[in-house]
Design a protein around this motif. Structure first.
Motif, mmCIF file in Angstrom:
data_model
loop_
_atom_site.group_PDB
_atom_site.id
_atom_site.type_symbol
_atom_site.label_atom_id
_atom_site.label_comp_id
_atom_site.label_asym_id
_atom_site.label_seq_id
_atom_site.Cartn_x
_atom_site.Cartn_y
_atom_site.Cartn_z
ATOM 1 N N ASP A 131 -22.502 -40.974 3.373
ATOM 2 C CA ASP A 131 -23.459 -39.596 3.572
ATOM 3 C C ASP A 131 -23.783 -39.454 1.998
ATOM 4 O O ASP A 131 -23.410 -39.953 1.079
ATOM 5 C CB ASP A 131 -22.784 -38.350 4.199
ATOM 6 C CG ASP A 131 -21.399 -38.298 3.319
ATOM 7 O OD1 ASP A 131 -21.191 -38.944 2.439
ATOM 8 O OD2 ASP A 131 -20.781 -37.274 3.753
ATOM 9 N N ASN A 132 -24.916 -38.347 2.060
ATOM 10 C CA ASN A 132 -25.353 -38.113 0.773
ATOM 11 C C ASN A 132 -25.662 -38.943 -0.006
ATOM 12 O O ASN A 132 -25.400 -39.427 -1.190
ATOM 13 C CB ASN A 132 -24.403 -36.983 -0.120
ATOM 14 C CG ASN A 132 -25.198 -36.224 -1.054
ATOM 15 O OD1 ASN A 132 -26.253 -36.087 -0.994
ATOM 16 N ND2 ASN A 132 -24.333 -35.567 -1.885
ATOM 17 N N ARG A 191 -25.974 -39.278 -15.272
ATOM 18 C CA ARG A 191 -26.549 -38.379 -14.488
ATOM 19 C C ARG A 191 -25.750 -37.790 -13.426
ATOM 20 O O ARG A 191 -26.224 -37.160 -12.529
ATOM 21 C CB ARG A 191 -28.002 -39.005 -13.890
ATOM 22 C CG ARG A 191 -28.985 -39.588 -15.093
ATOM 23 C CD ARG A 191 -29.208 -38.387 -15.786
ATOM 24 N NE ARG A 191 -30.227 -38.904 -16.947
ATOM 25 C CZ ARG A 191 -31.678 -39.143 -16.989
ATOM 26 N NH1 ARG A 191 -32.085 -38.676 -15.735
ATOM 27 N NH2 ARG A 191 -32.025 -39.633 -18.100
ATOM 28 N N GLY A 192 -24.286 -38.240 -13.440
ATOM 29 C CA GLY A 192 -23.644 -37.463 -12.284
ATOM 30 C C GLY A 192 -23.604 -38.238 -10.994
ATOM 31 O O GLY A 192 -23.189 -37.460 -9.937
ATOM 32 N N ALA A 193 -23.933 -39.289 -10.775
ATOM 33 C CA ALA A 193 -23.698 -40.215 -9.454
ATOM 34 C C ALA A 193 -22.338 -40.264 -8.997
ATOM 35 O O ALA A 193 -21.506 -40.316 -9.970
ATOM 36 C CB ALA A 193 -24.418 -41.213 -9.655
ATOM 37 N N LEU A 194 -21.836 -40.282 -7.735
ATOM 38 C CA LEU A 194 -20.744 -40.616 -7.296
ATOM 39 C C LEU A 194 -20.294 -42.070 -7.461
ATOM 40 O O LEU A 194 -20.678 -42.630 -8.301
ATOM 41 C CB LEU A 194 -20.433 -39.957 -5.797
ATOM 42 C CG LEU A 194 -21.036 -38.327 -6.126
ATOM 43 C CD1 LEU A 194 -20.610 -37.917 -4.396
ATOM 44 C CD2 LEU A 194 -19.841 -37.680 -6.906
ATOM 45 N N VAL A 249 -29.935 -37.776 -8.304
ATOM 46 C CA VAL A 249 -28.744 -38.561 -8.074
ATOM 47 C C VAL A 249 -27.344 -37.975 -8.385
ATOM 48 O O VAL A 249 -26.771 -38.574 -7.876
ATOM 49 C CB VAL A 249 -28.792 -39.809 -9.027
ATOM 50 C CG1 VAL A 249 -30.204 -40.673 -8.666
ATOM 51 C CG2 VAL A 249 -28.864 -39.705 -10.392
ATOM 52 N N GLU A 250 -27.468 -36.775 -8.928
ATOM 53 C CA GLU A 250 -26.333 -35.897 -9.085
ATOM 54 C C GLU A 250 -25.589 -35.652 -7.871
ATOM 55 O O GLU A 250 -26.110 -35.279 -7.150
ATOM 56 C CB GLU A 250 -26.749 -34.600 -10.196
ATOM 57 C CG GLU A 250 -25.400 -34.199 -10.311
ATOM 58 C CD GLU A 250 -25.565 -33.082 -11.303
ATOM 59 O OE1 GLU A 250 -24.848 -32.141 -11.830
ATOM 60 O OE2 GLU A 250 -26.955 -32.406 -11.411
ATOM 61 N N GLY A 251 -24.572 -36.025 -7.956
ATOM 62 C CA GLY A 251 -23.567 -35.659 -6.739
ATOM 63 C C GLY A 251 -23.813 -36.783 -5.331
ATOM 64 O O GLY A 251 -23.487 -36.110 -4.419
ATOM 65 N N LYS A 252 -24.487 -37.667 -5.365
ATOM 66 C CA LYS A 252 -24.679 -38.446 -4.703
ATOM 67 C C LYS A 252 -24.104 -39.897 -4.629
ATOM 68 O O LYS A 252 -23.991 -40.271 -5.629
ATOM 69 C CB LYS A 252 -26.190 -38.572 -4.300
ATOM 70 C CG LYS A 252 -27.021 -37.416 -4.110
ATOM 71 C CD LYS A 252 -28.550 -37.416 -3.799
ATOM 72 C CE LYS A 252 -28.983 -36.150 -3.322
ATOM 73 N NZ LYS A 252 -30.466 -36.392 -2.911
ATOM 74 N N ALA A 258 -34.745 -42.801 -5.439
ATOM 75 C CA ALA A 258 -34.784 -42.625 -6.681
ATOM 76 C C ALA A 258 -35.434 -43.977 -7.280
ATOM 77 O O ALA A 258 -35.226 -45.146 -7.197
ATOM 78 C CB ALA A 258 -33.525 -42.091 -7.543
ATOM 79 N N ILE A 259 -36.054 -43.718 -8.795
ATOM 80 C CA ILE A 259 -36.614 -45.111 -9.285
ATOM 81 C C ILE A 259 -36.451 -44.795 -11.133
ATOM 82 O O ILE A 259 -36.479 -43.562 -11.384
ATOM 83 C CB ILE A 259 -38.168 -45.059 -9.098
ATOM 84 C CG1 ILE A 259 -38.531 -45.220 -7.831
ATOM 85 C CG2 ILE A 259 -38.546 -46.129 -9.849
ATOM 86 C CD1 ILE A 259 -40.005 -45.144 -7.495
ATOM 87 N N ILE A 260 -35.682 -45.736 -11.276
ATOM 88 C CA ILE A 260 -35.407 -45.870 -12.934
ATOM 89 C C ILE A 260 -36.669 -46.401 -13.740
ATOM 90 O O ILE A 260 -37.319 -47.591 -13.214
ATOM 91 C CB ILE A 260 -34.026 -46.969 -13.099
ATOM 92 C CG1 ILE A 260 -32.925 -46.125 -12.426
ATOM 93 C CG2 ILE A 260 -34.129 -47.031 -14.474
ATOM 94 C CD1 ILE A 260 -31.604 -46.958 -12.529
ATOM 95 N N ASP A 261 -37.088 -45.558 -14.568
ATOM 96 C CA ASP A 261 -38.164 -46.027 -15.451
ATOM 97 C C ASP A 261 -37.246 -46.969 -16.560
ATOM 98 O O ASP A 261 -36.769 -46.304 -17.567
ATOM 99 C CB ASP A 261 -38.829 -44.836 -16.260
ATOM 100 C CG ASP A 261 -39.770 -45.095 -17.169
ATOM 101 O OD1 ASP A 261 -40.456 -46.264 -17.100
ATOM 102 O OD2 ASP A 261 -40.147 -44.177 -17.787
#
Length: 321
Positions: free
Chosen positions: A169-170, A245-248, A217-220, A196-199
């Motif tokens: 989820d998320n 950036r806070g990704a899980l 992406v934060e918290g996902k 999401a796309i990384i530059d």
């Protein structure tokens, strides 16, 4: 008068395997309920490749299974096997190339360089291939390099089924660069996640510098797909910036696990939950031990279905769903 030979429509399937990935070839044969044709492949003292097909292939619908991953002898072996099958009067020869090497040399982007992907297509055709069956070209336009029919399959259905079982989820699917956005969008749509796309800016070959992320992406939980992992520089840079950036949890997937140079060391130290690849190319000894979070999914069933459809002269489009 039309003298085209359509005898392959009713002739039995014959499966040949080179030495590049015999385990995958056997898996395909098992799914089809067929056996692999006996083939002798050996090296002369000077390194030259000797090939002999040890069964009658006259009038048969031949499927030659051989990816073109390193070493370069795999390419030459494919060409020699194609030539042997054609000279033995096979009705039709389909080159089943799960990984199409030299796909990154697909354009003349600087002076005095070869378009090796086109050269390889020409060589395969000249050697006797009547059709080509492959998975996840590095660039889709490679299909146009051939003057014979090409069935370009995607490993996405194999990955999708696996990740659907995880019920994440998320979720956000992250493209490693703008060129990978179409692939990532497809996964996001099928798995019900955001995009999401990384530059990314690449200062030199096999070097990647990440500068920004378009999307949240934060918290996902993040899935990062790509067609191949070579030195893993791009992938590890993506993992690092996502964590910043806070990704899980981060899940990496790639169709072709080349794992060249520092790839294993980079991936082993990366903060990634799981790395998922397919068996289009065999893993080198010690890879599984170096990467305990590595999962290998088989494309044998996918290729077997495509071979069966090709032999029966029916559509393979159902395999894209």
């Amino acid at each position: 008068m039309d003298t085209t030979d359509f005898s392959f429509h009713t002739s039995p399937i014959m499966l040949l395997s080179g030495s590049a990935n015999p385990a995958l070839a056997q898996g395909i044969a098992d799914v089809l309920g067929e056996r692999l044709c006996d083939v002798t492949i050996k090296r002369f003292a000077d390194g030259e490749i000797f090939v002999r097909i040890d069964e009658n292939v006259r009038g048969r619908d031949v499927f030659l299974i051989q990816p073109t991953n390193p070493p370069a002898e795999n390419v030459l072996e494919l060409l020699i096997l194609l030539d042997a099958a054609k000279r033995a009067s096979a009705a039709r020869v389909t080159a089943v190339v799960p990984y199409y090497g030299y796909g990154r040399s697909d354009r003349k982007d600087q002076p005095r360089v070869s378009i090796a992907a086109k050269l390889l297509a020409n060589l395969m055709t000249a050697a006797g291939a009547d059709r080509v069956l492959s998975i996840d070209f590095h660039q889709h336009q490679i299909q146009g390099f051939f003057d014979i029919p090409v069935d370009h399959l995607y490993a996405a259905p194999v990955f999708r089924r696996y990740y659907e079982m995880k019920k994440l989820d998320n979720l956000v699917v992250v493209a490693t660069d703008v060129s990978a956005a179409k692939m990532a969008r497809g996964y996001a749509r099928r798995l019900g996640g955001d995009l999401a796309i990384i530059d990314k800016r690449r200062p030199a070959p096999n070097e990647a510098e990440v500068s920004n992320i378009v999307g949240e992406v934060e918290g996902k939980h993040c899935i990062v797909p790509d067609d191949m992992i070579d030195t893993a520089g791009t992938m590890v840079s993506a993992i690092e910036v996502l964590k910043e950036r806070g990704a899980l949890d981060i899940f990496v997937l790639a169709t072709h696990p080349l794992f060249s140079g520092p790839a294993l060391e980079r991936l082993a130290s990366a903060d990634v939950k799981e790395i998922t690849v397919t068996d289009t190319v065999p893993l080198a000894p010690g890879v599984q031990e170096a990467l305990p979070n590595l999962t290998v999914l088989s494309v044998a069933s996918l290729l077997a279905q495509a071979i069966e459809s090709t032999h029966a002269n029916t559509s393979v489009s159902k395999l894209f769903k």
